[in-house]
Design a protein around this motif. Structure first.
Motif, PDB file in Angstrom:
ATOM      1  N   ALA A 593      36.767  50.172  46.961  1.00 13.74           N
ATOM      2  CA  ALA A 593      35.621  49.383  47.192  1.00 13.74           C
ATOM      3  C   ALA A 593      35.609  48.031  46.586  1.00 13.74           C
ATOM      4  CB  ALA A 593      34.238  50.024  46.458  1.00 13.74           C
ATOM      5  N   PHE A 594      36.382  47.835  45.544  1.00 11.52           N
ATOM      6  CA  PHE A 594      36.576  46.447  44.762  1.00 11.52           C
ATOM      7  C   PHE A 594      37.523  45.447  45.758  1.00 11.52           C
ATOM      8  CE2 PHE A 594      38.909  43.917  41.141  1.00 11.52           C
ATOM      9  CZ  PHE A 594      37.790  42.917  41.160  1.00 11.52           C
ATOM     10  N   GLU A 595      38.649  46.147  46.198  1.00 11.84           N
ATOM     11  CA  GLU A 595      39.756  45.500  47.014  1.00 11.84           C
ATOM     12  C   GLU A 595      38.837  44.967  48.446  1.00 11.84           C
ATOM     13  OE1 GLU A 595      43.434  47.925  45.628  1.00 11.84           O
ATOM     14  OE2 GLU A 595      41.789  48.920  46.440  1.00 11.84           O
ATOM     15  N   ILE A 596      38.065  45.813  48.883  1.00 11.57           N
ATOM     16  CA  ILE A 596      37.312  45.597  50.199  1.00 11.57           C
ATOM     17  C   ILE A 596      36.576  44.244  49.725  1.00 11.57           C
ATOM     18  CG2 ILE A 596      35.685  46.495  51.590  1.00 11.57           C
ATOM     19  CD1 ILE A 596      38.130  47.346  52.591  1.00 11.57           C
ATOM     20  N   TRP A 597      35.921  44.424  48.864  1.00 10.18           N
ATOM     21  CA  TRP A 597      34.752  43.319  48.362  1.00 10.18           C
ATOM     22  C   TRP A 597      35.667  42.042  48.202  1.00 10.18           C
ATOM     23  CZ3 TRP A 597      34.283  40.349  43.873  1.00 10.18           C
ATOM     24  CH2 TRP A 597      33.096  39.479  44.059  1.00 10.18           C
ATOM     25  N   LEU A 598      36.898  42.078  47.476  1.00 15.86           N
ATOM     26  CA  LEU A 598      37.777  41.007  47.279  1.00 15.86           C
ATOM     27  C   LEU A 598      38.121  40.188  48.419  1.00 15.86           C
ATOM     28  CD1 LEU A 598      39.964  42.437  44.461  1.00 15.86           C
ATOM     29  CD2 LEU A 598      38.136  40.456  44.446  1.00 15.86           C
ATOM     30  N   ILE A 599      38.607  41.168  49.735  1.00 14.97           N
ATOM     31  CA  ILE A 599      39.070  40.725  51.024  1.00 14.97           C
ATOM     32  C   ILE A 599      37.833  40.133  51.663  1.00 14.97           C
ATOM     33  CG2 ILE A 599      40.061  41.408  53.127  1.00 14.97           C
ATOM     34  CD1 ILE A 599      41.466  43.750  51.987  1.00 14.97           C
ATOM     35  N   SER A 600      36.628  40.719  51.426  1.00 17.60           N
ATOM     36  CA  SER A 600      35.518  39.850  52.212  1.00 17.60           C
ATOM     37  C   SER A 600      35.260  38.754  51.543  1.00 17.60           C
ATOM     38  CB  SER A 600      34.291  40.997  52.128  1.00 17.60           C
ATOM     39  OG  SER A 600      33.984  40.857  50.729  1.00 17.60           O
ATOM     40  N   LYS A 601      35.402  38.586  50.273  1.00 17.54           N
ATOM     41  CA  LYS A 601      35.370  37.276  49.573  1.00 17.54           C
ATOM     42  C   LYS A 601      36.436  36.169  49.550  1.00 17.54           C
ATOM     43  CE  LYS A 601      31.049  38.844  48.221  1.00 17.54           C
ATOM     44  NZ  LYS A 601      29.672  38.224  48.941  1.00 17.54           N
ATOM     45  N   GLY A 602      37.459  36.545  50.193  1.00 15.80           N
ATOM     46  CA  GLY A 602      38.606  35.804  50.203  1.00 15.80           C
ATOM     47  C   GLY A 602      39.225  35.808  48.705  1.00 15.80           C
ATOM     48  N   LEU A 603      39.053  36.551  47.772  1.00 15.41           N
ATOM     49  CA  LEU A 603      39.421  36.631  46.328  1.00 15.41           C
ATOM     50  C   LEU A 603      40.726  37.302  45.925  1.00 15.41           C
ATOM     51  CD1 LEU A 603      35.824  36.813  44.829  1.00 15.41           C
ATOM     52  CD2 LEU A 603      37.192  34.900  45.182  1.00 15.41           C
ATOM     53  N   ILE A 604      41.333  37.794  46.784  1.00 17.83           N
ATOM     54  CA  ILE A 604      42.516  38.561  46.432  1.00 17.83           C
ATOM     55  C   ILE A 604      43.475  37.753  45.753  1.00 17.83           C
ATOM     56  CG2 ILE A 604      44.543  39.651  47.384  1.00 17.83           C
ATOM     57  CD1 ILE A 604      42.381  41.508  47.440  1.00 17.83           C
ATOM     58  N   PRO A 605      43.657  36.246  46.276  1.00 20.68           N
ATOM     59  CA  PRO A 605      44.730  35.476  45.384  1.00 20.68           C
ATOM     60  C   PRO A 605      44.280  35.252  44.070  1.00 20.68           C
ATOM     61  CG  PRO A 605      44.467  34.524  47.822  1.00 20.68           C
ATOM     62  CD  PRO A 605      43.405  35.595  47.422  1.00 20.68           C
ATOM     63  N   GLU A 606      42.921  35.216  43.749  1.00 16.06           N
ATOM     64  CA  GLU A 606      42.192  34.861  42.474  1.00 16.06           C
ATOM     65  C   GLU A 606      42.608  35.942  41.601  1.00 16.06           C
ATOM     66  OE1 GLU A 606      40.944  31.899  41.788  1.00 16.06           O
ATOM     67  OE2 GLU A 606      41.242  31.296  44.122  1.00 16.06           O
ATOM     68  N   VAL A 607      42.727  37.079  41.731  1.00 17.88           N
ATOM     69  CA  VAL A 607      42.895  38.250  40.989  1.00 17.88           C
ATOM     70  C   VAL A 607      44.474  38.905  40.965  1.00 17.88           C
ATOM     71  CG1 VAL A 607      40.481  38.852  41.357  1.00 17.88           C
ATOM     72  CG2 VAL A 607      42.353  40.085  42.588  1.00 17.88           C
ATOM     73  N   HIS A 608      45.185  38.431  41.982  1.00 16.20           N
ATOM     74  CA  HIS A 608      46.545  39.173  42.202  1.00 16.20           C
ATOM     75  C   HIS A 608      47.462  38.822  40.794  1.00 16.20           C
ATOM     76  CE1 HIS A 608      49.962  40.889  43.976  1.00 16.20           C
ATOM     77  NE2 HIS A 608      50.745  39.651  43.919  1.00 16.20           N
ATOM     78  N   LYS A 610      46.782  39.347  37.977  1.00 19.30           N
ATOM     79  CA  LYS A 610      46.307  38.953  36.453  1.00 19.30           C
ATOM     80  C   LYS A 610      45.596  40.282  35.837  1.00 19.30           C
ATOM     81  CE  LYS A 610      44.653  34.394  38.102  1.00 19.30           C
ATOM     82  NZ  LYS A 610      43.489  33.566  38.279  1.00 19.30           N
ATOM     83  N   ALA A 611      45.583  40.288  34.628  1.00 21.59           N
ATOM     84  CA  ALA A 611      44.971  41.115  33.628  1.00 21.59           C
ATOM     85  C   ALA A 611      43.366  41.451  34.003  1.00 21.59           C
ATOM     86  CB  ALA A 611      45.347  41.023  32.309  1.00 21.59           C
ATOM     87  N   PHE A 612      43.059  42.656  33.687  1.00 20.94           N
ATOM     88  CA  PHE A 612      41.526  42.818  33.942  1.00 20.94           C
ATOM     89  C   PHE A 612      40.811  41.917  33.150  1.00 20.94           C
ATOM     90  CE2 PHE A 612      37.462  44.914  33.098  1.00 20.94           C
ATOM     91  CZ  PHE A 612      37.149  45.394  34.455  1.00 20.94           C
ATOM     92  N   GLU A 613      41.200  41.655  31.885  1.00 21.11           N
ATOM     93  CA  GLU A 613      40.210  40.764  30.855  1.00 21.11           C
ATOM     94  C   GLU A 613      40.169  39.456  31.533  1.00 21.11           C
ATOM     95  OE1 GLU A 613      42.771  42.734  29.968  1.00 21.11           O
ATOM     96  OE2 GLU A 613      42.014  44.261  28.794  1.00 21.11           O
ATOM     97  N   ASP A 614      41.076  39.030  32.540  1.00 22.08           N
ATOM     98  CA  ASP A 614      41.080  37.622  33.110  1.00 22.08           C
ATOM     99  C   ASP A 614      40.300  37.590  34.314  1.00 22.08           C
ATOM    100  OD1 ASP A 614      43.027  36.812  31.117  1.00 22.08           O
ATOM    101  OD2 ASP A 614      44.711  37.406  32.295  1.00 22.08           O
ATOM    102  N   ILE A 615      39.931  38.875  34.906  1.00 24.13           N
ATOM    103  CA  ILE A 615      39.006  38.875  36.329  1.00 24.13           C
ATOM    104  C   ILE A 615      37.773  39.480  35.821  1.00 24.13           C
ATOM    105  CG2 ILE A 615      41.235  38.811  37.703  1.00 24.13           C
ATOM    106  CD1 ILE A 615      40.589  41.823  38.161  1.00 24.13           C
TER     107      ILE A 615
END
Length: 648
Positions: A593-608, A610-615
């Motif tokens: 679910a989280f990955e599908i949501w990130l793809i839909s928002k174009g946010l994969i590069p923003e979290v790739h 990175k530690a969970f605390e940062d995202i």
């Protein structure tokens, strides 16, 4: 008590004398007198014994799942005894009530195999039944011709220490070792196969193939294809229930008639004609005529037919192999409730292809296409057996397809089936869901069986010069198949590389928003009932070198999944758990679910990377949308007229 006699004949006479005197009634023959009488499982230890015990459990598990073995269900000793006769190590020791059979086992089948003296051990049943360390086992031998011909029974060792004393409880008759003649071997191991023995051979074949590949891990996991029907092909992922009327409730498909091995003693010999193959159509008609009368006669009288192949003098050395294959096929199809014309057509084409290949006739590869038109290669496996491939008419295959369960499928699958009737075969492997029985049965016996046998024979000629050295055990029963798939399944079906597709939702490039809504709403009953979330597999994008989150169509579909609430049925972050899976089995990585949501928002590069605390802020935003999605999806699902409710 020991006796040394001059010949095997005198040894047998002595055994019968002991029977008349009441001193013996059970016998065991061996090519030499070993220090201990010991079952095969106790001749191993450590890892080898553990492997042997596991193999026995595999056989028992198979026997419990195969309808033809139902007569032995709940009879563990009987199943173990059958396993013993097929070379699986057990705690059973073979005995026989017939001294002549014991004498045959005491003969050697190869020069230099035995010592100068063979031996027959003679026991009294009453003495063996009194042993606390053992149990005598007799089993039902219906349709087990090998056991029936050997008059076999078994002594089960309950205590391994019995091996230290059992030999000394026997009267031993020693005689000079002699060779086992071909006709004597046939008495022990009948060349013809009963219906049940054909089924057991399929399991043996599968295990032999698995043993060949078990040490070649890379090859095994790369090429062994997994086949199961994808539940997501159906609305609400509700798989149809099998109905016995699919095969007209004819019991002989599942429980073949019982035949005694005695029918092989006096078969009707049918010599097939030497055929002129210059005109294949006429040659086929000639063989149809050759089989027609004998098949009708066999059905009327019940007498066993033995077909003998006729080859040119230059190829006469292959007559025995061709005859063996023809009779093996005859034994496979004759006990099943096919129509007489179907059996005739099957046997005629099978014999034609076998004979032509033996004679090295040019153009034989093209004959199936000449007879049937455009061909389609399909792969099948019997329940618990191994895969076989054969070619059938593509037109006939499509004609055999049934629309019986099409209305239960998703709108996407229905649309794809209308565009291409063969498409569902990449996702549905249960043949009773795909085909009408009568049309499929006719296709199977008249086309698949002959071309599958021909494929084996072609390989055997190339590898073993026709000595029947290739592993092979074809299934003749269209009812008891584990699956039917097209040859392309292994390359184009997403299921082929999966370990388990029950919690997977496949997203294909041509799925629109409505398709995706139905796909994910259909997952909800399982999620609510079993609390098992799903993962997404994007299938059909492999030709695009970009990662899925950069592919425009996949991004658009991810937006639709979020819009329709599809993320509410998905595992939140499956990549965390998938890393723990067996590396060899995890062929594809699931998307949650989280990955599908990130793809839909174009946010994969923003979290790739990175530690969970940062995202965490991004994740919190996702979590808020997920809660809304859960409520929306459930509301839409429960408002559907055919909503089934939670499925446990």
């Amino acid at each position: 008590m020991d006796f040394h006699v001059e010949s095997v004949q005198i040894a047998v006479e002595k055994c019968w004398q002991l029977v008349q005197e009441g001193q013996a009634d059970l016998f065991r023959g061996q090519t030499r007198d070993w220090p201990k009488l010991i079952p095969s499982i106790f001749r191993t230890s450590g890892e080898y014994r553990a492997t042997a015990l596991k193999e026995l459990e595999y056989f028992k598990e198979w026997a419990r799942s195969v309808p033809q073995m139902a007569v032995y269900r709940g009879e563990d000793a009987s199943i173990t005894a059958i396993a013993q006769h097929y070379g699986i190590p057990t705690a059973f020791l073979d005995l026989t009530t017939n001294p002549e059979i014991a004498a045959l086992f005491a003969k050697t089948s190869a020069a230099g195999e035995a010592s100068s003296e063979a031996v027959i051990y003679c026991f009294l049943e009453a003495g063996l039944t009194s042993l606390k360390e053992a149990r005598l086992t007799r089993i039902n031998v219906d349709n087990l011709w090998r056991l029936e011909s050997q008059k076999g029974l078994f002594l089960q060792f309950l205590d391994e220490t019995l091996a230290d004393t059992l030999r000394d409880q026997a009267i031993r008759i020693y005689f000079p070792v002699s060779s086992l003649a071909a006709e004597e071997r046939t008495r022990l191991y009948p060349v013809r196969k009963s219906a049940l023995e054909c089924i057991i051979d399929q399991w043996i074949y599968r295990r032999q193939v698995e043993e060949v590949t078990e040490n070649l891990e890379g090859i095994r996991y790369k090429f062994i294809t997994h086949r199961e029907t994808y539940p997501g092909s159906f609305r609400w992922r509700a798989m149809p229930k099998f109905e016995a009327n699919w095969f007209e409730q004819e019991p002989a498909w599942v429980f073949p008639p019982i035949e005694s091995v005695s029918i092989v003693d006096d078969p009707e010999i049918i010599t097939l004609p030497i055929v002129n193959f210059t005109q294949p159509d006429l040659a086929r008609e000639e063989l149809v005529t050759a089989f027609q009368g004998p098949i009708r006669q066999s059905r009327a009288t019940g007498r066993l037919m033995c077909f003998v192949a006729s080859l040119s003098p230059q190829k006469s050395h292959l007559s025995g192999s061709v005859s063996t294959l023809i009779n093996r096929c005859w034994d496979g199809v004759r006990v099943l409730p096919y129509q007489a014309d179907e059996v005739t057509a099957s046997m005629a084409l099978t014999a034609m292809l076998l004979l032509a290949r033996a004679e090295e006739v040019e153009g034989v590869d093209d004959w199936p296409k000449q007879f049937f038109g455009e061909l389609k290669t399909i792969e099948v496996a019997p329940i618990g057996g191994h895969i076989e491939a054969g070619a059938v008419s593509r037109t006939d295959l499509k004609s055999a397809m049934s629309s019986r369960y099409l209305g239960m499928m998703t709108a996407y699958m229905q649309r794809k089936a209308e565009e291409d009737p063969e498409f569902p075969m990449l996702y549905v492997t249960d043949h009773w869901m795909l085909f009408g029985f009568n049309a499929f049965k006719k296709l199977f016996v008249e086309q698949f069986i002959p071309t599958a046998v021909d494929g084996y024979w072609r390989e055997d000629l190339a590898s073993y010069e026709g000595a029947l050295g290739c592993l092979w055990s074809i299934n003749f029963n269209p009812v008891l198949l584990g699956y039917v798939t097209p040859f392309e399944f292994r390359f184009y079906s997403p299921i082929a590389g999966e370990r388990d597709c029950r919690q997977i939702a496949y997203v294909l490039p041509d799925m629109d928003r409505h398709d995706l809504e139905e796909l994910f709403i259909s997952c909800l009953p399982t999620v609510l009932g079993k609390n098992n979330p799903f993962q997404v597999r994007f299938h059909g994008y492999s030709s695009d070198p970009r990662p899925v989150w950069e592919i425009e169509r996949a991004i658009e579909q991810s937006k639709w999944i979020v819009e329709v609430g599809g993320i509410s049925v998905l595992d939140v972050i499956p990549s965390v758990t998938s890393a723990l899976d067996d590396e060899k089995q995890q062929v594809f990585k699931g998307v949650g679910a989280f990955e599908i949501w990130l793809i839909s928002k174009g946010l994969i590069p923003e979290v790739h990377g990175k530690a969970f605390e940062d995202i965490k802020p991004i994740f919190d935003e996702f979590w808020g949308e997920l809660m809304i999605s859960n409520a929306n999806l459930q509301t839409r699902a429960e408002s559907a007229r055919d909503w089934p409710g939670p499925v446990s």
